[in-house]
Scaffold this motif. Structure first.
Motif, PDB file in Angstrom:
ATOM      1  N   ALA A 130     -23.020-111.362 -55.390  1.00  5.90           N
ATOM      2  CA  ALA A 130     -22.938-110.036 -55.483  1.00  5.90           C
ATOM      3  C   ALA A 130     -22.738-109.594 -56.993  1.00  5.90           C
ATOM      4  CB  ALA A 130     -21.539-109.734 -54.747  1.00  5.90           C
ATOM      5  N   SER A 131     -21.835-110.402 -57.794  1.00  9.89           N
ATOM      6  CA  SER A 131     -21.690-110.218 -59.226  1.00  9.89           C
ATOM      7  C   SER A 131     -23.066-110.157 -59.851  1.00  9.89           C
ATOM      8  CB  SER A 131     -20.745-111.338 -60.023  1.00  9.89           C
ATOM      9  OG  SER A 131     -19.606-111.127 -59.442  1.00  9.89           O
ATOM     10  N   THR A 132     -23.911-110.777 -59.744  1.00  6.66           N
ATOM     11  CA  THR A 132     -25.267-111.090 -60.296  1.00  6.66           C
ATOM     12  C   THR A 132     -25.973-109.503 -59.868  1.00  6.66           C
ATOM     13  OG1 THR A 132     -25.318-113.361 -60.391  1.00  6.66           O
ATOM     14  CG2 THR A 132     -27.546-112.217 -60.455  1.00  6.66           C
ATOM     15  N   VAL A 191     -27.541-103.376 -54.332  1.00  2.00           N
ATOM     16  CA  VAL A 191     -26.383-102.700 -53.859  1.00  2.00           C
ATOM     17  C   VAL A 191     -26.231-103.555 -52.405  1.00  2.00           C
ATOM     18  CG1 VAL A 191     -24.777-101.043 -53.124  1.00  2.00           C
ATOM     19  CG2 VAL A 191     -25.667-101.112 -55.477  1.00  2.00           C
ATOM     20  N   LEU A 192     -27.291-102.746 -51.812  1.00  2.00           N
ATOM     21  CA  LEU A 192     -27.319-103.482 -50.084  1.00  2.00           C
ATOM     22  C   LEU A 192     -27.158-104.740 -49.802  1.00  2.00           C
ATOM     23  CD1 LEU A 192     -29.691-100.712 -48.809  1.00  2.00           C
ATOM     24  CD2 LEU A 192     -27.411-100.670 -48.462  1.00  2.00           C
ATOM     25  N   LEU A 193     -28.241-105.522 -50.842  1.00  2.00           N
ATOM     26  CA  LEU A 193     -27.843-106.934 -50.852  1.00  2.00           C
ATOM     27  C   LEU A 193     -26.769-107.538 -51.009  1.00  2.00           C
ATOM     28  CD1 LEU A 193     -31.319-108.126 -52.308  1.00  2.00           C
ATOM     29  CD2 LEU A 193     -30.747-108.500 -50.286  1.00  2.00           C
ATOM     30  N   CYS A 194     -25.812-106.809 -51.806  1.00  2.00           N
ATOM     31  CA  CYS A 194     -24.346-107.440 -51.945  1.00  2.00           C
ATOM     32  C   CYS A 194     -23.748-107.695 -50.615  1.00  2.00           C
ATOM     33  CB  CYS A 194     -23.569-106.442 -52.707  1.00  2.00           C
ATOM     34  SG  CYS A 194     -24.225-106.337 -54.250  1.00  2.00           S
ATOM     35  N   GLY A 195     -24.104-106.967 -49.738  1.00  2.00           N
ATOM     36  CA  GLY A 195     -23.532-107.080 -48.167  1.00  2.00           C
ATOM     37  C   GLY A 195     -24.254-107.855 -47.298  1.00  2.00           C
ATOM     38  N   MET A 196     -25.454-108.304 -47.602  1.00  2.00           N
ATOM     39  CA  MET A 196     -26.180-109.273 -47.073  1.00  2.00           C
ATOM     40  C   MET A 196     -26.307-110.657 -47.222  1.00  2.00           C
ATOM     41  SD  MET A 196     -29.435-106.420 -46.364  1.00  2.00           S
ATOM     42  CE  MET A 196     -30.348-107.565 -45.647  1.00  2.00           C
ATOM     43  N   ILE A 197     -25.697-110.953 -48.276  1.00  2.00           N
ATOM     44  CA  ILE A 197     -25.855-112.264 -48.862  1.00  2.00           C
ATOM     45  C   ILE A 197     -25.669-113.490 -47.839  1.00  2.00           C
ATOM     46  CG2 ILE A 197     -24.866-113.798 -50.575  1.00  2.00           C
ATOM     47  CD1 ILE A 197     -26.713-111.841 -51.825  1.00  2.00           C
ATOM     48  N   SER A 198     -24.407-113.157 -46.902  1.00  2.00           N
ATOM     49  CA  SER A 198     -24.154-114.361 -46.141  1.00  2.00           C
ATOM     50  C   SER A 198     -24.909-114.150 -44.681  1.00  2.00           C
ATOM     51  CB  SER A 198     -22.682-114.229 -45.623  1.00  2.00           C
ATOM     52  OG  SER A 198     -22.346-112.846 -45.327  1.00  2.00           O
TER      53      SER A 198
END
Length: 120
Positions: free
Chosen positions: A6-8, A46-53
């Motif tokens: 998410a930081s990346t 931004v949306l990928l931050c919540g989809m990483i897991s």
């Protein structure tokens, strides 16, 4: 892994926005086209931050990295920044998974030690 990735992705959000500003000034593309592409890429980051897991989240992140590198066709500096952020993405995924595995192992050891401890 989620925190590192998410930081990346948040860093990429800002880089994409700045690249959009540069593309508006240096390319022959209309500002509407630049912001449609840049805005979409920023929203995806931004949306990928919540989809990483979730399943496929890391793979979608790789697609974003490829898109970042390909944006060098419009803003040549993005070739370099795309490779840098691709390396950061790899490191985030690789070391994030190692950290998650280590945390799980320590949690399992703590649970086993707690189960073996005599009741007081």
């Amino acid at each position: 892994m989620r925190t590192l990735c998410a930081s990346t992705l948040i860093g990429e959000f800002f880089i994409i926005g700045f690249a959009g500003l540069v593309a508006m000034q240096t390319s022959d593309l209309s500002s509407g086209t630049v912001w449609a592409v840049s805005g979409t890429a920023m929203a995806v980051s931004v949306l990928l931050c919540g989809m990483i897991s979730r399943p496929g989240g890391v793979q979608l992140g790789w697609l974003l990295q490829i898109g970042l590198i390909l944006s060098g066709l419009v803003v040549p500096t993005m070739y370099i920044l795309g490779v840098v952020f691709g390396a950061l993405w790899w490191a985030s995924v690789h070391f994030g998974r190692r950290i998650d595995e280590t945390k799980a192992r320590f949690a399992a050891q703590a649970a086993a030690a707690e189960a073996e401890a005599p009741a007081a």
